[in-house]
Enzyme design. Structure first.
Site, PDB file in Angstrom:
ATOM      1  N   GLY A 169       0.830  -1.200   0.000  1.00 54.26           N
ATOM      2  CA  GLY A 169       0.000   0.000   0.000  1.00 54.26           C
ATOM      3  C   GLY A 169       0.864   1.250   0.000  1.00 54.26           C
TER       4      GLY A 169
ATOM      5  CB  CYS B  90       5.259  -4.126   0.406  1.00 56.87           C
ATOM      6  SG  CYS B  90       6.074  -2.542   0.072  1.00 56.87           S
ATOM      7  CE1 TYR B  91       0.764   1.069   5.599  1.00 55.43           C
ATOM      8  CE2 TYR B  91      -0.684  -0.840   5.663  1.00 55.43           C
ATOM      9  CZ  TYR B  91      -0.349   0.416   6.111  1.00 55.43           C
ATOM     10  OH  TYR B  91      -1.106   1.025   7.086  1.00 55.43           O
TER      11      TYR B  91
ATOM     12  CG  HIS C 167       5.799  -5.949  -4.128  1.00 55.42           C
ATOM     13  ND1 HIS C 167       4.481  -5.793  -3.769  1.00 55.42           N
ATOM     14  CD2 HIS C 167       6.439  -4.813  -3.758  1.00 55.42           C
ATOM     15  CE1 HIS C 167       4.323  -4.608  -3.224  1.00 55.42           C
ATOM     16  NE2 HIS C 167       5.495  -3.987  -3.199  1.00 55.42           N
TER      17      HIS C 167
ATOM     18  CD  GLU D 182       2.902  -8.802  -4.963  1.00 50.11           C
ATOM     19  OE1 GLU D 182       2.588  -7.621  -4.732  1.00 50.11           O
ATOM     20  OE2 GLU D 182       3.679  -9.450  -4.232  1.00 50.11           O
TER      21      GLU D 182
ATOM     22  CB  SER E 195     -14.033  -3.582 -28.209  1.00 51.96           C
ATOM     23  OG  SER E 195     -13.336  -4.672 -27.650  1.00 51.96           O
ATOM     24  N   GLY E 196     -14.568  -6.302 -30.044  1.00 55.02           N
ATOM     25  CA  GLY E 196     -13.867  -7.247 -30.886  1.00 55.02           C
ATOM     26  C   GLY E 196     -12.624  -7.787 -30.215  1.00 55.02           C
ATOM     27  N   GLY E 197     -12.254  -7.197 -29.073  1.00 54.99           N
ATOM     28  CA  GLY E 197     -11.113  -7.678 -28.322  1.00 54.99           C
ATOM     29  C   GLY E 197     -11.470  -8.890 -27.476  1.00 54.99           C
TER      30      GLY E 197
ATOM     31  CG  ASP F  87     -10.492  -7.907 -21.842  1.00 57.21           C
ATOM     32  OD1 ASP F  87      -9.943  -9.007 -21.650  1.00 57.21           O
ATOM     33  OD2 ASP F  87      -9.885  -6.828 -21.769  1.00 57.21           O
ATOM     34  CB  SER F  88     -15.850  -6.840 -25.466  1.00 57.23           C
ATOM     35  OG  SER F  88     -15.166  -6.953 -26.695  1.00 57.23           O
TER      36      SER F  88
ATOM     37  CE  LYS G  15      -6.212  -8.452 -21.797  1.00 57.38           C
ATOM     38  NZ  LYS G  15      -7.380  -7.791 -22.441  1.00 57.38           N
TER      39      LYS G  15
END
Length: 508
Positions: free
Chosen positions: A53, A80-81, A167, A169, A221-223, A225-226, A366
């Site tokens: 954070g 970290c934090y 980190h 991750e 959108s054609g990508g 995700d959508s 993704k």
């Protein structure tokens, strides 16, 4: 179902931690740091991770947890934090360091710690902090250090509490995933039984519950995700889904035609809208990146609103979007710092005539979205397609967006993709962008004063961190030579070798 809870203290990589845990076959969720002890005492929670954070834990207003969390008997890992907070609340001392430490560092580990069992003594990890643990409370011991960070990690094995200043991750921590595996599968003794199929089923049922007997309008959108959102919602509500594709004039070369052909062949109701002129007019004279993003986002909403109005009388609609977790993190939702706005983040405008917003992928990265796409049976050429931002080429053009500058980027991008494909190189994401730099050159024995194209290619699996792709010089040289010869208005080509962080993948 066993699960690991990630407590959110506002870092940029919080959901990435949960993603890494899910990669290990264990379900994980991100909860607010203020979650009540009664919720965290759930027997199905087998471990808790405190995130990083931007705050200092010794500030009066900094985010903190109820100290009773340390008496729940559940394994805890602070990052970290999170590590600083655990130390601070358990008798340790945290202080500011003279200069912020940022980037890769080599630490020396104590192999007797279960967090590092079996790993080599020297480990390359990613640091990003302005404070540092100066001392530990009773019962804790140091388990790793570096030349600049004396307490790079610590533990209290009896209480099963661990902290790391770095980190694990992010990709830049070479064996970070191994460390997380030792915590999740070893220290927490979690069973790796969770599968993406479980998540898909849950999201389909969740969408059905939200939409009920209403209809949904999907921004297509054609990508990747959508497309996955459309396929998922088609499973959830069938013919009550309508997809709207907006050609805003900021797409890649021939992309509008490809999208209409691909999705027109699928069993989806598709409405294609040509709105190029509206977007170009709205962006005229605008150069500030955030202003461009907001204009593009507002125009998207305007177009969808018009299409929704045309459909009035056929029922009430929800709006569906392909928002994924990196979009939300970079937009600064929750207590994370804002990096840049995403047009599909932030909820619906007050005057929007939709019942609400449906975002089935908002907690995914993704690669997880691609996995769902394959489970849904989408064609591989859609699932494996490289990402393309909602604002399109509007954020791959530094400075003003004009039809002429869009054409330059489209042609340069097509050449770059052709050359990488011919060389058998497939980065996670790659494209051409247009800088706001003009420079002197020579063309046909005459002085030229033209644009500079920037080529960008990165390798990543989560799109929260990324490394520049090492493309052979001869491939870059050939792409550059073709671009300056074939694309009108360009006399210089640059290759961006910056990692993410500190840069983002897109230029704006």
């Amino acid at each position: 179902m066993e699960k690991i809870i990630v407590l959110d203290f506002g870092g940029q990589y919080n959901q990435l931690i949960a993603r890494r845990v899910r990669d290990l076959g264990v379900y994980s969720e991100v909860w607010p740091f203020s979650s009540p002890l009664s919720s965290l005492d759930d027997p199905s929670i087998v471990g808790i991770i405190f995130t990083g954070g931007p705050r200092s834990c010794y500030e009066e207003t900094s985010p903190r947890v109820d100290k009773g969390i340390y008496d729940l008997g559940k394994p805890i890992l602070g990052i970290c934090y999170g590590a600083q907070l655990i130390a601070f609340q358990n008798g340790g001392h945290v202080e500011a360091i003279p200069e912020r430490e940022y980037g890769n560092r080599t630490i020396e580990i104590d192999g007797t710690s279960p967090l590092f069992s079996g790993l080599e003594q020297n480990q390359d990890v990613f640091m990003s902090h302005g404070d540092q643990i100066a001392s530990l409370g009773q019962g804790f011991r140091v388990t790793a250090s570096s030349s600049t960070c004396p307490i790079a990690s610590y533990e209290d094995q009896k209480k099963r509490i661990y902290g790391v200043q770095f980190h694990p991750e992010v990709e830049h921590s070479v064996h970070g995933q191994d460390m997380l595996a030792r915590f999740v599968l070893g220290i927490c003794n979690a069973s790796p039984t969770w599968k993406p199929e479980d998540f898909l089923s849950a999201k389909i049922e969740e969408a059905r519950a939200i939409i009920g007997d209403k209809q949904v309008l999907c921004a297509l959108s054609g990508g990747v995700d959508s497309a996955v959102v459309a396929a998922l919602l088609s499973k959830a509500v069938g013919k009550r889904l309508t997809c709207v594709f907006v050609d805003h004039g900021l797409l890649r070369k021939n992309e509008a035609e490809q999208v209409k052909k691909t999705f027109g062949a699928m069993d989806l109701r598709l409405i294609a809208v040509d709105a190029k002129r509206e977007f170009y007019d709205a962006l005229a004279g605008v150069t500030e990146p955030e202003a461009k993003r907001k204009i593009i986002g507002k125009k998207f909403i305007d177009v969808f609103s018009k299409e929704e109005q045309k459909l009035q009388g056929t029922g009430e609609f929800y709006l569906a979007q392909g928002t994924i977790y990196p979009d939300r993190i970079e937009s600064g939702l929750g207590i994370a710092a804002k990096i840049k706005s995403h047009h599909n983040v932030g909820g619906l405008p007050k005057d929007m005539d939709f019942l609400g917003l449906v975002e089935p992928l908002k907690d995914l990265f993704k690669d997880e979205v691609r996995a769902l796409g394959r489970l849904l049976g989408l064609p591989e050429d859609i699932v494996s397609r490289q990402p393309f931002p909602g604002p399109g080429l509007g954020i791959r053009i530094v400075g003003e967006v004009t039809e002429e500058r869009v054409l330059i980027v489209q042609e340069a991008d097509a050449i770059f993709q052709e050359e990488l494909k011919a060389a058998g190189i497939r980065p996670s994401q790659y494209f051409a962008a247009l800088s706001n730099m003009r420079s002197v050159g020579v063309k046909g024995d005459e002085r030229s004063y033209e644009e500079a194209v920037v080529l960008r290619a990165v390798d990543t699996d989560d799109f929260m961190t990324a490394s520049p792709t090492e493309i052979p010089y001869e491939v870059l040289f050939k792409a550059s030579r073709r671009i300056v010869n074939e694309v009108k208005g360009v006399n210089r080509v640059l290759y961006d070798v910056t990692s993410k962080p500190p840069s983002t993948i897109e230029l704006e």
